[in-house]
Design an enzyme around this catalytic site. Sequence first.
Site, short mmCIF file in Angstrom:
data_model
loop_
_atom_site.label_atom_id
_atom_site.label_comp_id
_atom_site.label_asym_id
_atom_site.label_seq_id
_atom_site.Cartn_x
_atom_site.Cartn_y
_atom_site.Cartn_z
N GLU A 97 0.82 -1.19 0.00
CA GLU A 97 0.00 0.00 0.00
C GLU A 97 0.86 1.25 0.00
OE1 GLU A 97 -3.66 -2.18 2.29
OE2 GLU A 97 -2.94 -0.28 3.06
N CYS A 110 3.55 8.38 1.29
CA CYS A 110 4.00 7.41 2.29
C CYS A 110 4.24 6.08 1.57
CB CYS A 110 2.92 7.28 3.36
SG CYS A 110 3.33 6.14 4.67
N CYS A 117 6.33 -7.19 7.90
CA CYS A 117 7.48 -6.73 8.67
C CYS A 117 7.78 -7.77 9.74
CB CYS A 117 7.20 -5.39 9.33
SG CYS A 117 8.60 -4.74 10.27
N CYS A 121 6.02 -5.05 16.19
CA CYS A 121 5.62 -4.06 17.20
C CYS A 121 4.15 -4.35 17.56
CB CYS A 121 5.78 -2.65 16.67
SG CYS A 121 7.51 -2.31 16.24
N CYS A 124 1.04 -2.55 15.75
CA CYS A 124 1.16 -2.29 14.31
C CYS A 124 0.53 -3.41 13.49
CB CYS A 124 2.63 -2.14 13.95
SG CYS A 124 2.92 -2.00 12.17
N GLY A 172 6.56 -2.04 6.46
CA GLY A 172 7.91 -2.57 6.51
C GLY A 172 8.91 -1.71 7.24
N GLU A 173 10.04 -2.31 7.56
CA GLU A 173 11.15 -1.61 8.21
C GLU A 173 12.21 -1.32 7.15
OE1 GLU A 173 12.19 -0.09 11.09
OE2 GLU A 173 13.95 0.19 9.84
N SER A 204 11.96 6.37 8.17
CA SER A 204 11.48 6.10 9.52
C SER A 204 11.91 4.70 9.94
CB SER A 204 9.95 6.20 9.56
OG SER A 204 9.47 5.79 10.82
N SER A 226 10.93 5.68 15.59
CA SER A 226 9.70 5.30 16.29
C SER A 226 10.04 4.98 17.73
CB SER A 226 9.07 4.09 15.60
OG SER A 226 8.72 4.45 14.28
N LEU A 227 9.75 5.92 18.62
CA LEU A 227 10.17 5.77 20.02
C LEU A 227 9.06 5.12 20.86
CD1 LEU A 227 12.59 6.36 21.85
CD2 LEU A 227 11.57 8.59 22.35
N HIS A 228 7.92 5.78 20.96
CA HIS A 228 6.71 5.24 21.61
C HIS A 228 6.78 5.03 23.11
CE1 HIS A 228 5.50 4.79 17.51
NE2 HIS A 228 6.33 3.80 17.28
N ASN A 304 -4.12 4.27 15.53
CA ASN A 304 -5.19 3.85 14.63
C ASN A 304 -5.51 2.40 14.87
OD1 ASN A 304 -5.83 6.11 12.83
ND2 ASN A 304 -3.66 6.00 12.38
N CYS A 347 -2.15 5.75 9.52
CA CYS A 347 -0.98 5.04 10.02
C CYS A 347 -1.33 3.71 10.67
CB CYS A 347 -0.33 5.86 11.11
SG CYS A 347 1.10 6.63 10.55
N1 SAH Z 1 9.03 0.37 10.28
C1 SAH Z 1 9.20 1.77 10.35
C2 SAH Z 1 8.36 2.54 9.37
C3 SAH Z 1 6.94 2.11 9.14
S1 SAH Z 1 5.80 2.34 10.46
C4 SAH Z 1 8.97 2.26 11.75
O1 SAH Z 1 8.50 1.51 12.58
O2 SAH Z 1 9.34 3.42 12.02
C5 SAH Z 1 5.47 4.09 10.39
C6 SAH Z 1 5.03 4.67 11.74
O3 SAH Z 1 3.68 4.29 12.03
C7 SAH Z 1 5.87 4.20 12.89
O4 SAH Z 1 6.17 5.27 13.77
C8 SAH Z 1 4.96 3.23 13.57
O5 SAH Z 1 5.31 3.04 14.90
C9 SAH Z 1 3.62 3.88 13.39
N2 SAH Z 1 2.49 2.97 13.59
C10 SAH Z 1 2.44 1.65 13.38
N3 SAH Z 1 1.22 1.16 13.67
C11 SAH Z 1 0.48 2.21 14.09
C12 SAH Z 1 -0.88 2.34 14.51
N4 SAH Z 1 -1.71 1.29 14.55
N5 SAH Z 1 -1.32 3.57 14.84
C13 SAH Z 1 -0.50 4.64 14.78
N6 SAH Z 1 0.79 4.57 14.37
C14 SAH Z 1 1.28 3.37 14.03
FE1 SF4 Z 2 7.57 -3.05 11.48
FE2 SF4 Z 2 7.47 -0.38 11.84
FE3 SF4 Z 2 5.26 -1.93 12.17
FE4 SF4 Z 2 7.26 -2.08 13.93
S1 SF4 Z 2 5.95 -0.28 13.50
S2 SF4 Z 2 6.16 -3.83 13.04
S3 SF4 Z 2 9.02 -1.82 12.62
S4 SF4 Z 2 6.37 -1.60 10.25
#
Ligand code: SAH
Ligand code: SF4
Length: 379
Positions: A97, A110, A117, A121, A124, A172-173, A204, A226-228, A304, A347
Amino acid sequence: MSDAPIEKVNLLGLTLPQLEAFFESIGEKKFRAAQVIKWIHQQGVLEFEQMSNLAKPLREKLATIAEVRPPKIRFQGDSADGTRKWLMEVDGGSKIETVYIPEGDRGTLCVSSQVGCSLDCSFCATGKQGFNKNLTTAEIIGQVLLAAQSFGLPVKDSQKRAVTNVVMMGMGEPLLNFDPVVDAMQLMMEDQAYGLSKRRVTLSTSGVVPALDRLGEVTDVALAVSLHAPNDALRNTLVPINKKYPIDVLFQSIRRYLDRLSDHRAVTFEYTMLQGINDSDQLANELAELAKTIRCKINLIPFNPFPGTEYTVSSRNRIFAFQRILQEHGIVVTVRKTRGDDIDAACGQLAGDVDDRTKRSARYIQIRDLTDVDAQVAR
Ligand code: SAH
Ligand code: SF4
């Protein structure tokens, strides 16, 4: 054996130096590379036959040994807020996508780097699918080409181009698909192709430290991490790769990346707001102290939801309270607007190649203003 079809070289995925080497390898002049790269990435011309400044014999030769083949658009959906999403099919049949988000005079694309991936996480949707495959350079840059083409403008028109920024924040990463991602970003920044500045291309990562160190040696694109969570105990539960590369190690690597840049750019920390998990006042204060140790800004992303998730999004008031605490500490912090959620383009909703394709297709049919590209092609 001699009847086996020759596998054509896909010129879409070659950087300028790689394309120059290709032309030299077939006994042609190097400058052909710049001509062809402009046809492809600036004019959106994919047929050699139409590349009118190449002599006919060269066009014919290219057609026998090479091709310009982007992913296939399977569906396109437009959201009421102007967000546009594509479902594209890549080699092997899996789907990825790509999302376009207009805002003022900006258009941010994007882009996905992998199908699925492996990093899992916990919040995600892509992570929940597991890893399927790495995208090729052609499949990554092809998303930019197809998105730009879909607006019907020349792909590169400095006055009114559709794609002004690219973020590697799709599925993906990106650092786990290193060379194809770096080559695709080179093409995004290449003057003869898209000519985006290094500040308008953002990678990212969830924090793959050795690859981040390597990245700093080969490019200087903008960095988002992506810190969180502001401490290892919590981050371990949300971003499992933190167990391997904890915050302290990650921050050292980010500082090395920033130190190499010729300007004073900051890293952007992404922080997905999860109700009752990472959104307390105490964690905001802890995050502020951590943020003071590095040149950064923070982007708060409302979570989301997706089917089956255990999380819910923090309330608006909680998100703004969290933001205020950070601001009181002097941290630059933005709250991301949720865009395109009526087409599942927000996202973390980039679920892509789910097992039940029939169900997924049914869901796409409900997208507002849906354009079924296959049907158009068939007409
Ligand atoms: N793998 C990379 C890039 C793709 S994810 C990464 O993790 O940075 C892009 C961003 O969307 C990241 O910051 C990720 O943590 C965030 N993300 C993933 N799932 C999400 C969700 N359900 N709601 C909001 N942000 C999310
Ligand atoms: Fe992969 Fe980024 Fe999703 Fe983590 S947030 S599972 S690194 S795509």
